[in-house]
Design a protein around this motif. Sequence first.
Motif, PDB file in Angstrom:
ATOM      1  N   TYR A  26     -19.396 -24.156 -46.390  1.00 44.07           N
ATOM      2  CA  TYR A  26     -19.433 -23.508 -47.708  1.00 44.07           C
ATOM      3  C   TYR A  26     -18.457 -22.612 -48.383  1.00 44.07           C
ATOM      4  N   GLU A  27     -18.001 -22.287 -49.562  1.00 45.01           N
ATOM      5  CA  GLU A  27     -17.217 -21.243 -50.066  1.00 45.01           C
ATOM      6  C   GLU A  27     -18.216 -20.096 -50.463  1.00 45.01           C
ATOM      7  N   VAL A  28     -18.001 -19.319 -49.710  1.00 43.36           N
ATOM      8  CA  VAL A  28     -18.843 -17.937 -49.485  1.00 43.36           C
ATOM      9  C   VAL A  28     -18.253 -16.815 -50.386  1.00 43.36           C
ATOM     10  N   THR A  29     -19.151 -16.121 -51.108  1.00 45.33           N
ATOM     11  CA  THR A  29     -18.717 -14.712 -51.778  1.00 45.33           C
ATOM     12  C   THR A  29     -19.758 -13.974 -51.217  1.00 45.33           C
ATOM     13  N   LEU A  30     -19.252 -12.818 -50.649  1.00 45.59           N
ATOM     14  CA  LEU A  30     -19.885 -11.675 -50.180  1.00 45.59           C
ATOM     15  C   LEU A  30     -19.741 -10.487 -51.172  1.00 45.59           C
ATOM     16  N   VAL A  31     -21.213 -10.041 -51.601  1.00 48.93           N
ATOM     17  CA  VAL A  31     -21.077  -9.108 -52.785  1.00 48.93           C
ATOM     18  C   VAL A  31     -21.386  -7.811 -52.044  1.00 48.93           C
ATOM     19  N   GLU A  32     -20.572  -6.879 -52.138  1.00 47.50           N
ATOM     20  CA  GLU A  32     -21.016  -5.385 -51.535  1.00 47.50           C
ATOM     21  C   GLU A  32     -20.461  -4.598 -52.491  1.00 47.50           C
ATOM     22  N   ILE A  33     -21.307  -3.647 -53.081  1.00 41.72           N
ATOM     23  CA  ILE A  33     -20.722  -2.522 -54.209  1.00 41.72           C
ATOM     24  C   ILE A  33     -20.075  -1.653 -53.311  1.00 41.72           C
ATOM     25  N   ASP A  34     -20.429  -1.341 -51.875  1.00 46.96           N
ATOM     26  CA  ASP A  34     -19.616  -0.108 -51.389  1.00 46.96           C
ATOM     27  C   ASP A  34     -18.342  -0.817 -50.731  1.00 46.96           C
ATOM     28  N   GLU A  35     -17.349  -0.644 -51.020  1.00 47.30           N
ATOM     29  CA  GLU A  35     -15.991  -1.216 -50.733  1.00 47.30           C
ATOM     30  C   GLU A  35     -15.711  -1.128 -49.277  1.00 47.30           C
ATOM     31  N   ALA A  36     -15.909  -0.077 -48.764  1.00 44.82           N
ATOM     32  CA  ALA A  36     -15.528   0.494 -47.465  1.00 44.82           C
ATOM     33  C   ALA A  36     -16.521  -0.578 -46.475  1.00 44.82           C
ATOM     34  N   ARG A  37     -17.691  -0.513 -46.848  1.00 39.22           N
ATOM     35  CA  ARG A  37     -18.749  -1.256 -46.018  1.00 39.22           C
ATOM     36  C   ARG A  37     -18.550  -2.693 -46.080  1.00 39.22           C
ATOM     37  N   GLY A  38     -18.294  -3.412 -47.462  1.00 38.47           N
ATOM     38  CA  GLY A  38     -17.676  -4.687 -47.416  1.00 38.47           C
ATOM     39  C   GLY A  38     -16.390  -5.076 -46.598  1.00 38.47           C
ATOM     40  N   ARG A  39     -15.277  -4.110 -46.344  1.00 40.03           N
ATOM     41  CA  ARG A  39     -14.136  -4.236 -45.526  1.00 40.03           C
ATOM     42  C   ARG A  39     -14.803  -4.274 -44.199  1.00 40.03           C
ATOM     43  N   ALA A  40     -15.482  -3.591 -43.778  1.00 38.40           N
ATOM     44  CA  ALA A  40     -15.950  -3.342 -42.419  1.00 38.40           C
ATOM     45  C   ALA A  40     -16.493  -4.638 -42.053  1.00 38.40           C
ATOM     46  N   ALA A  41     -17.587  -5.107 -42.943  1.00 37.69           N
ATOM     47  CA  ALA A  41     -18.156  -6.304 -42.600  1.00 37.69           C
ATOM     48  C   ALA A  41     -17.332  -7.564 -42.392  1.00 37.69           C
ATOM     49  N   VAL A  42     -16.028  -7.663 -43.212  1.00 32.59           N
ATOM     50  CA  VAL A  42     -15.238  -8.697 -43.023  1.00 32.59           C
ATOM     51  C   VAL A  42     -14.315  -8.763 -41.784  1.00 32.59           C
ATOM     52  N   ASP A  43     -13.968  -7.358 -41.383  1.00 37.92           N
ATOM     53  CA  ASP A  43     -13.464  -7.148 -40.027  1.00 37.92           C
ATOM     54  C   ASP A  43     -14.435  -7.525 -38.915  1.00 37.92           C
ATOM     55  N   GLY A  44     -15.672  -7.191 -39.207  1.00 43.92           N
ATOM     56  CA  GLY A  44     -16.620  -7.607 -38.060  1.00 43.92           C
ATOM     57  C   GLY A  44     -16.728  -9.397 -38.119  1.00 43.92           C
ATOM     58  N   ILE A  45     -16.747  -9.907 -39.237  1.00 43.86           N
ATOM     59  CA  ILE A  45     -16.639 -11.313 -39.381  1.00 43.86           C
ATOM     60  C   ILE A  45     -15.400 -12.039 -38.840  1.00 43.86           C
ATOM     61  N   ARG A  46     -14.479 -11.426 -38.867  1.00 42.85           N
ATOM     62  CA  ARG A  46     -12.925 -11.817 -38.268  1.00 42.85           C
ATOM     63  C   ARG A  46     -13.161 -11.551 -36.580  1.00 42.85           C
ATOM     64  N   ASP A  47     -13.688 -10.463 -36.169  1.00 37.28           N
ATOM     65  CA  ASP A  47     -13.861 -10.275 -35.025  1.00 37.28           C
ATOM     66  C   ASP A  47     -15.063 -11.398 -34.123  1.00 37.28           C
ATOM     67  N   TRP A  48     -16.200 -11.604 -34.771  1.00 40.35           N
ATOM     68  CA  TRP A  48     -16.860 -12.799 -34.431  1.00 40.35           C
ATOM     69  C   TRP A  48     -16.096 -14.023 -34.286  1.00 40.35           C
ATOM     70  N   ALA A  49     -15.500 -14.443 -35.328  1.00 46.33           N
ATOM     71  CA  ALA A  49     -14.736 -15.616 -35.387  1.00 46.33           C
ATOM     72  C   ALA A  49     -13.447 -15.949 -34.115  1.00 46.33           C
ATOM     73  N   ARG A  50     -12.968 -14.614 -33.718  1.00 49.43           N
ATOM     74  CA  ARG A  50     -12.025 -14.559 -32.655  1.00 49.43           C
ATOM     75  C   ARG A  50     -12.851 -14.688 -31.441  1.00 49.43           C
TER      76      ARG A  50
END
Length: 287
Positions: A26-50
């Motif tokens: 899927y082409e995924v859009t993650l909506v998070e109004i707290d930008e810092a929390r969103g960036r932290a989530a993406v960092d976590g996703i990168r870590d899971w992928a690694r």
Amino acid sequence: MSQRFAVAGAGTMGAGIAYVAAGSGYEVTLVEIDEARGRAAVDGIRDWARKAVERGRSTSEEAAATLERLRLVTEFTDVDPEPAVFVEAVPERPELKHQVLAAAEQLRPELLASNTSSISIDSLAARLEAPERFCGLHFFNPVYAMALLEIVIGDKTSDASREAALAVARRLGKEPVVVRDSPGFATSRLGNALGLEAIRMLESGVASAADIDKAMSLGYRHPMGPLELSDVVGLDVRLDIARSLQAAYGDRFEPPRTLIDLVAQGKLGKKSGQGFYTWVDGKKVEG
């Protein structure tokens, strides 16, 4: 059918859902109004992928493609309309969920779902314009490892939406169970009953947390005991679910004082590093 998937809320569950959906094409859009929390989530996703590559569960090319299919935004207006699926994964607060679902519905998703683990799907559907397109998609933590997906069907959920939810489960590689709407559904109602009773046993000095958990792991072949599982789920999540179940079923689901106090102290389990156990770098510290 659209190949787009949107998730609202970049907490542990929302990030996990986004990661699995992106890994499923899927082409995924993650909506998070707290930008810092969103960036932290993406960092976590990168870590899971690694880590998936390191463990041989994915190739580096697959991991890169998964990350390329993920987009973070802070506004619902930045989500492309008419996604195939929109999953709400914000905290277990009914009014907050109503607000998020109302905004998500304006994007006209083919299937609109809540990841709620305890709130009635019919109560969440009550304010929707098209409740027939709505159901529960209750994922389990960690989403990338847990096979189960609980599909919760409300009174107004259409047969087409039920089939769409089953198709989503199969595409995500999940094993679905279909349940009718009732507070706590099947999994949270049973899981919280066990978890709350284990906390009461700890409070009254029946045994240590480690021994209560060992008894269930060895005696009943649970992969982990109820107190360790509570830490993994999140003690704040346990508390929110307990309060919802107490409102529905009475004081047999009253949250124990120990649970209330730990949450008030910010000791939320694995995600905060301290709960019934101590956690370091996502691993339980023995002893």
